[in-house]
Motif scaffolding. Structure first.
Motif, short mmCIF file in Angstrom:
data_model
loop_
_atom_site.label_atom_id
_atom_site.label_comp_id
_atom_site.label_asym_id
_atom_site.label_seq_id
_atom_site.Cartn_x
_atom_site.Cartn_y
_atom_site.Cartn_z
N LYS A 266 -5.72 -66.89 -20.75
CA LYS A 266 -4.33 -66.83 -20.28
C LYS A 266 -3.78 -65.41 -20.21
O LYS A 266 -3.11 -65.04 -19.25
N ASN B 34 -8.15 -77.04 -6.03
CA ASN B 34 -9.61 -76.85 -5.97
C ASN B 34 -10.03 -76.79 -4.50
O ASN B 34 -9.21 -77.02 -3.60
N PHE C 118 4.20 -72.31 -18.24
CA PHE C 118 4.41 -73.69 -18.66
C PHE C 118 4.43 -73.82 -20.18
O PHE C 118 5.18 -74.59 -20.74
N LEU D 2 0.32 -70.01 -13.45
CA LEU D 2 -0.76 -69.08 -13.83
C LEU D 2 -2.08 -69.68 -13.35
O LEU D 2 -2.73 -70.43 -14.08
N GLY E 220 -6.22 -82.59 -11.55
CA GLY E 220 -5.37 -82.68 -12.75
C GLY E 220 -4.41 -81.50 -12.81
O GLY E 220 -4.10 -80.88 -11.79
N GLY E 221 -3.95 -81.18 -14.00
CA GLY E 221 -3.10 -80.01 -14.24
C GLY E 221 -1.91 -79.93 -13.29
O GLY E 221 -1.30 -80.94 -12.93
N VAL E 222 -1.63 -78.72 -12.86
CA VAL E 222 -0.46 -78.49 -12.02
C VAL E 222 -0.66 -79.15 -10.64
O VAL E 222 0.28 -79.63 -10.02
N ASP E 223 -1.91 -79.20 -10.20
CA ASP E 223 -2.26 -79.85 -8.93
C ASP E 223 -1.82 -81.32 -8.95
O ASP E 223 -1.13 -81.79 -8.03
N ASP F 36 8.74 -76.31 -15.44
CA ASP F 36 7.77 -77.14 -14.74
C ASP F 36 7.91 -76.73 -13.27
O ASP F 36 9.00 -76.84 -12.69
N ILE F 37 6.82 -76.29 -12.67
CA ILE F 37 6.92 -75.71 -11.32
C ILE F 37 7.39 -76.73 -10.29
O ILE F 37 7.99 -76.36 -9.28
N SER G 54 -5.71 -70.69 -12.42
CA SER G 54 -7.02 -70.66 -13.11
C SER G 54 -6.95 -70.69 -14.64
O SER G 54 -7.98 -70.74 -15.29
N SER G 55 -5.73 -70.63 -15.17
CA SER G 55 -5.65 -70.47 -16.63
C SER G 55 -5.66 -71.79 -17.40
O SER G 55 -5.48 -71.81 -18.61
N GLY G 56 -5.87 -72.90 -16.68
CA GLY G 56 -5.93 -74.20 -17.36
C GLY G 56 -7.34 -74.74 -17.32
O GLY G 56 -8.25 -74.21 -17.96
N VAL G 57 -7.54 -75.78 -16.51
CA VAL G 57 -8.86 -76.42 -16.37
C VAL G 57 -9.95 -75.39 -16.05
O VAL G 57 -11.08 -75.48 -16.54
N TYR G 58 -9.64 -74.39 -15.26
CA TYR G 58 -10.65 -73.41 -14.84
C TYR G 58 -10.94 -72.34 -15.90
O TYR G 58 -11.79 -71.47 -15.70
N1 AR6 Z 1 4.26 -76.35 -14.04
C1 AR6 Z 1 3.85 -75.08 -14.26
N2 AR6 Z 1 2.66 -74.78 -14.78
C2 AR6 Z 1 1.84 -75.80 -15.10
C3 AR6 Z 1 2.19 -77.15 -14.91
C4 AR6 Z 1 3.46 -77.40 -14.34
N3 AR6 Z 1 3.89 -78.65 -14.10
N4 AR6 Z 1 1.16 -77.93 -15.32
C5 AR6 Z 1 0.21 -77.10 -15.78
N5 AR6 Z 1 0.61 -75.82 -15.66
P1 AR6 Z 1 -4.41 -75.89 -14.10
P2 AR6 Z 1 -6.50 -74.22 -12.91
C6 AR6 Z 1 -0.09 -74.58 -16.00
O1 AR6 Z 1 -5.39 -76.56 -14.97
O2 AR6 Z 1 -6.84 -73.68 -14.23
C7 AR6 Z 1 -6.99 -79.12 -11.21
O3 AR6 Z 1 -7.68 -80.28 -11.51
C8 AR6 Z 1 -1.16 -74.68 -17.04
O4 AR6 Z 1 -0.60 -74.57 -18.36
O5 AR6 Z 1 -3.41 -76.75 -13.44
O6 AR6 Z 1 -6.34 -73.28 -11.77
C9 AR6 Z 1 -7.29 -78.62 -9.81
O7 AR6 Z 1 -7.48 -79.69 -8.91
C10 AR6 Z 1 -2.00 -73.48 -16.71
O8 AR6 Z 1 -1.48 -72.30 -17.36
O9 AR6 Z 1 -5.14 -75.10 -12.90
C11 AR6 Z 1 -8.53 -77.82 -10.01
O10 AR6 Z 1 -9.66 -78.64 -10.02
C12 AR6 Z 1 -1.82 -73.29 -15.21
O11 AR6 Z 1 -0.76 -74.16 -14.84
C13 AR6 Z 1 -8.32 -77.22 -11.36
O12 AR6 Z 1 -7.44 -78.09 -12.06
C14 AR6 Z 1 -3.04 -73.66 -14.38
O13 AR6 Z 1 -3.69 -74.77 -14.95
C15 AR6 Z 1 -7.68 -75.86 -11.27
O14 AR6 Z 1 -7.59 -75.29 -12.56
#
Ligand code: AR6
Length: 384
Positions: free
Chosen positions: A124, A23, A153, A114, A30-33, A9-10, A116-120
């Protein structure tokens, strides 16, 4: 200046800076943000508000507040739209700009998710490729001493490809089973372990420990071997000579004289075989490489290389020796020779060794590719 892939977990990383996949508003999400803002506390959002947003592909730095990391670098990745809208270039630019900010601020360690690899929605495997390529390019060019972590993650993020995975699994499975004599159970047990909930976190500490641990215990062995050789040197030089009958010739060289201190030193050196450090430097020269080409290709930190270079009896860890063997593109025989210099060997009763053997036998000498496979099989990675 290595690149180290970790599963973690970062928000738990104790580094100079972690990178946030933000963003354009920089106001959280959400996500890592979301995880970073939660862990850093409300003061992070206050500072982010003052930044006034950020364009896709760019990055901004803030303090880390309650995080173990001192700083957060907020990078805005592209939204995946099929790959036809410059996503790759924008994603690469996130990594480049974040690394540039880290360099400008004199940071020595930085951890990326990583982006952009989640919500965006960036696929992967492709996102991983862009991340690795861009970071490697940067590390190859920079003069800065920086350790870059790529934080994975979830297991799906690091997919080395089904075909490769299966091939390695078979290669390792056959030989491992033969050497252990229990053919069916190994991968069955391994698969079971994948289903345990704590699995995705279990790797991190041991990997980091492994990456940081140069085998200090071995120093004892090194001094023991010096002591033994000192004795041997003295023995072979002989004790003070018993008075001998005078030789006929007055020009005859005196023989059997007790060695002076400096002579003992030299004799010890002569008696010691070529050390790991000697062999490494010799091989670098033979290959016509520069030192930095070699340690960068080995994914080894410059400071560690300097230590090895300046101490001919330095005892490296096994992954360090192998990282150099890979960088030098040694065949299996030479790799084993180099390992022996440090007191190790490759064996068939060890998954890590078998994976290394798999790559060397195929002449595949990309440390990062090997690390992806080691990572997929939960093994310690090469380099540090
Ligand atoms: N530690 C490490 N990696 C993580 C963690 C963590 N705690 N949580 C998620 N990941 P994402 P994006 C991974 O969706 O795709 C937000 O709402 C996850 O598995 O966090 O760049 C922002 O505000 C994935 O591989 O970011 C933007 O609106 C990677 O982090 C939007 O999401 C990125 O996933 C950005 O989307």
């Amino acid at each position: 200046m290595p690149l180290i892939i970790v599963r973690n977990d970062i928000t738990k990383m104790k580094v100079d800076a972690i990178v946030n996949a933000a963003n354009k508003s920089l106001l959280g999400g959400g996500g890592v943000d979301g995880a970073i803002h939660r862990a850093a506390g409300p003061r992070l959002l206050e500072e982010c508000r003052r930044l006034g947003g950020c364009e896709t592909g760019e990055a901004r730095i803030t303090r880390g507040y309650e995080l173990p990391a001192k700083f957060v670098i907020h990078a805005v990745g592209p939204i995946w739209r099929g790959g036809f809208f410059g996503e790759k270039e924008k994603l690469a630019s996130c990594y480049r700009n974040s690394l540039k900010i880290a360099e400008e601020n004199g940071l020595e360690s930085i951890a990326f998710p990583l982006i952009s690899s989640g919500v965006y929605g960036y696929p992967k495997e492709k996102a991983l490729r862009v991340a690795e390529d861009t970071i490697r390019e940067f590390l190859a060019e920079t003069e800065a001493d920086m350790t870059v972590y790529l934080v994975i993650f979830d297991r799906a993020s690091l997919d080395i490809g089904k075909k490769r995975f299966k091939e390695i699994e078979e290669f390792v499975g056959d030989r491992y089973a033969k050497s252990h004599g229990d053919s069916a159970s190994y991968f069955a047990k391994r698969r079971e372990s994948l289903n345990r909930p704590e699995y995705s976190y279990s790797l991190n500490n041991s990997m980091l420990d492994g990456a940081n641990k140069e085998v200090e215990e071995c120093c004892e062995d090194a001094s023991a071997s010096i002591a033994l050789n000192a004795e041997a040197a003295f023995d072979s030089a002989g004790a003070a000579p018993t008075p001998a009958k005078p030789k006929a010739s007055a020009n005859a060289k005196p023989s059997g004289a007790a060695p002076s201190i400096s002579n003992i030193g030299r004799t010890i050196d002569e008696l010691l075989d070529e050390s790991f450090s000697d062999m490494l430097l010799r091989k670098i020269d033979e290959r016509g490489m520069t030192d930095s080409e070699c340690y960068k290709k080995a994914n080894i930190d410059r400071k560690l290389f300097s230590k090895i270079r300046s101490d001919r009896l330095y005892k490296p860890s096994k992954p360090t020796v192998i990282a150099f063997a890979i960088a030098l593109e040694l065949d299996l025989n030479e790799t084993n020779n180099m390992l022996m210099k440090a007191g190790f060997a490759l064996s068939h009763s060890n998954k890590f060794d078998l994976i290394i053997e798999y790559f060397i036998k195929r002449g595949m000498y990309d440390v990062f590719e090997i690390n992806e496979a080691l990572f997929a099989f939960d093994q310690q990675l090469l380099g540090a």
